[in-house]
Design an enzyme around this catalytic site. Structure first.
Site, mmCIF file in Angstrom:
data_model
loop_
_atom_site.group_PDB
_atom_site.id
_atom_site.type_symbol
_atom_site.label_atom_id
_atom_site.label_comp_id
_atom_site.label_asym_id
_atom_site.label_seq_id
_atom_site.Cartn_x
_atom_site.Cartn_y
_atom_site.Cartn_z
ATOM 1 N N MET A 30 34.986 31.583 -39.674
ATOM 2 C CA MET A 30 34.453 32.773 -38.997
ATOM 3 C C MET A 30 35.617 33.663 -38.551
ATOM 4 S SD MET A 30 30.953 31.657 -37.123
ATOM 5 C CE MET A 30 31.671 30.897 -35.692
ATOM 6 N N GLY A 31 36.783 33.471 -39.177
ATOM 7 C CA GLY A 31 37.930 34.318 -38.864
ATOM 8 C C GLY A 31 38.630 33.895 -37.594
ATOM 9 N N LEU A 33 41.750 33.391 -37.418
ATOM 10 C CA LEU A 33 42.398 32.223 -38.023
ATOM 11 C C LEU A 33 43.611 31.762 -37.219
ATOM 12 C CD1 LEU A 33 42.310 33.232 -41.807
ATOM 13 C CD2 LEU A 33 40.569 32.032 -40.464
ATOM 14 N N HIS A 37 43.142 26.469 -39.348
ATOM 15 C CA HIS A 37 42.521 26.992 -40.580
ATOM 16 C C HIS A 37 43.513 26.957 -41.742
ATOM 17 C CE1 HIS A 37 40.013 29.302 -37.524
ATOM 18 N NE2 HIS A 37 39.082 28.713 -38.258
ATOM 19 N N ASP A 150 34.984 20.053 -35.465
ATOM 20 C CA ASP A 150 33.521 20.197 -35.447
ATOM 21 C C ASP A 150 32.922 18.961 -36.110
ATOM 22 O OD1 ASP A 150 33.301 22.950 -34.349
ATOM 23 O OD2 ASP A 150 34.531 23.384 -36.100
ATOM 24 N N SER A 185 41.531 26.207 -31.656
ATOM 25 C CA SER A 185 40.205 26.803 -31.812
ATOM 26 C C SER A 185 40.346 28.305 -31.679
ATOM 27 C CB SER A 185 39.286 26.283 -30.702
ATOM 28 O OG SER A 185 38.155 27.120 -30.571
ATOM 29 N N SER A 186 39.536 29.040 -32.440
ATOM 30 C CA SER A 186 39.550 30.503 -32.331
ATOM 31 C C SER A 186 39.205 30.911 -30.911
ATOM 32 C CB SER A 186 38.525 31.109 -33.284
ATOM 33 O OG SER A 186 38.776 30.648 -34.589
HETATM 34 O O1 PAF Z 1 33.031 26.142 -38.414
HETATM 35 C C1 PAF Z 1 32.846 27.369 -38.585
HETATM 36 O O2 PAF Z 1 33.745 28.212 -38.472
HETATM 37 C C2 PAF Z 1 31.456 27.854 -38.943
HETATM 38 O O3 PAF Z 1 30.486 27.086 -38.313
HETATM 39 C C3 PAF Z 1 31.207 27.912 -40.464
HETATM 40 C C4 PAF Z 1 31.276 26.550 -41.094
HETATM 41 C C5 PAF Z 1 32.236 28.819 -41.118
HETATM 42 C C6 PAF Z 1 29.820 28.483 -40.741
HETATM 43 O O4 PAF Z 1 29.663 29.749 -40.208
#
Ligand code: PAF
Length: 282
Positions: A30-31, A33, A37, A150, A185-186
């Site tokens: 979800m950016g 980053l 990531h 997650d 985490s973002s």
């Molecule tokens: O973990 C995330 O960033 C989001 O839940 C995902 C997997 C990109 C889905 O939107």
């Protein structure tokens, strides 16, 4: 790096590469980053010929509108990081591209969607299922890479892959941590100074809980101890702290389970943070 906003354009590129026998690795995000990531991109690069990263802040997985509004959006910096990491493709669709009409699908993830984040964020995993399946349909990857921070999401996605019969492998990748141990985490960028200082207690308490667990303390005592410490910090509000098995997130049972996962979700000010530690028991 190729940047694409349309599924059709992306498919054209990827079909050509597939025809050449190239394998496709996919890192959905979800950016906002961070190094966590980028570590997924790097692992994907080690295992696949071509790597696609997507950035899409998916509205259907936010049960809290405020959380969606304040979710950090940093496309320019994200693009720079991806170029630097030699990522091959960035897929950056608009809402209308992913949801030309309302997605009315409801998944049945059973207990996985009824406990922990499933219980505290109703509809969250259904939204994750909706967007991840749409992204899998768009990218058709051989492997998709998700962060173990997650933990529950990884199990939900594996369940969805099995239910929808996707022919791809889900690779779950280790948590990256800041110097003080806070899981990357973002959402960390949203913490103010006082919250960021308080947040550094989370890994300390998690590691103490792990030590207690390994030395044979009862789950109940570990929970009581951690809860008291969390409640002593005025900026914290605990959603949950649990010790579960790693396969289906039911209560950990020492007589049958080989691995436990210690999971926490805690508000630090307005920002909800999650973390987990996996513990091998034999
Ligand atoms: O973990 C995330 O960033 C989001 O839940 C995902 C997997 C990109 C889905 O939107």
């Amino acid at each position: 790096m190729n940047i694409l906003t349309q599924k059709a354009g992306l498919k054209q590129f990827l079909d050509k590469l597939r025809a050449e026998g190239k394998t496709i690795g996919f890192v959905p995000t979800m950016g906002a980053l961070h190094a966590g990531h980028i570590s997924l991109i790097n692992i994907a690069q080690q295992q696949c010929d071509v790597v696609v990263c997507s950035i899409f802040v998916n509205p259907t997985q936010f049960n809290d509108k405020k959380d969606l509004e304040r979710y950090p959006r940093t496309l320019e910096k994200d693009t720079e990081l991806l170029v630097k990491a030699n990522c091959d493709f960035l897929f950056y669709p608009e809402i209308e591209e992913m949801y030309p009409e309302e997605d009315k699908r409801t998944f049945d993830f059973g207990f996985l969607d009824k406990t922990l984040d499933g219980a505290f964020r109703p509809g969250h995993f259904n939204g994750v299922g909706q967007i991840v399946s749409k992204l899998f349909d768009a990218v058709e990857p051989d492997k998709a890479f998700f962060g173990e921070k997650d933990f529950q999401q990884v199990l939900v996605i594996k369940e969805m892959v099995s239910q929808l019969n996707y022919k791809l492998e889900i690779v779950s990748c280790p948590i990256l941590r800041e110097k003080d141990g806070l899981a990357m985490s973002s959402r960390n960028t949203l913490l103010n100074e006082a919250e960021r200082t308080a947040a550094s207690l989370i890994p300390i308490l998690m590691n103490a809980a792990k030590e207690d667990f390994v030395s044979g303390a009862s789950t109940e005592n570990i929970k009581l101890k951690l809860t008291a410490k969390i409640n002593a910090e005025p900026l914290f509000k605990l959603d949950y702290f649990e010790i579960r098995n790693t396969s289906d997130l039911n209560e950990f049972d020492a007589s049958t389970d080989k691995e436990a996962v210690i999971l926490i979700a805690v508000f630090c000010g307005r920002i909800r943070l999650i973390d987990n530690l996996v513990v091998k028991t034999i």
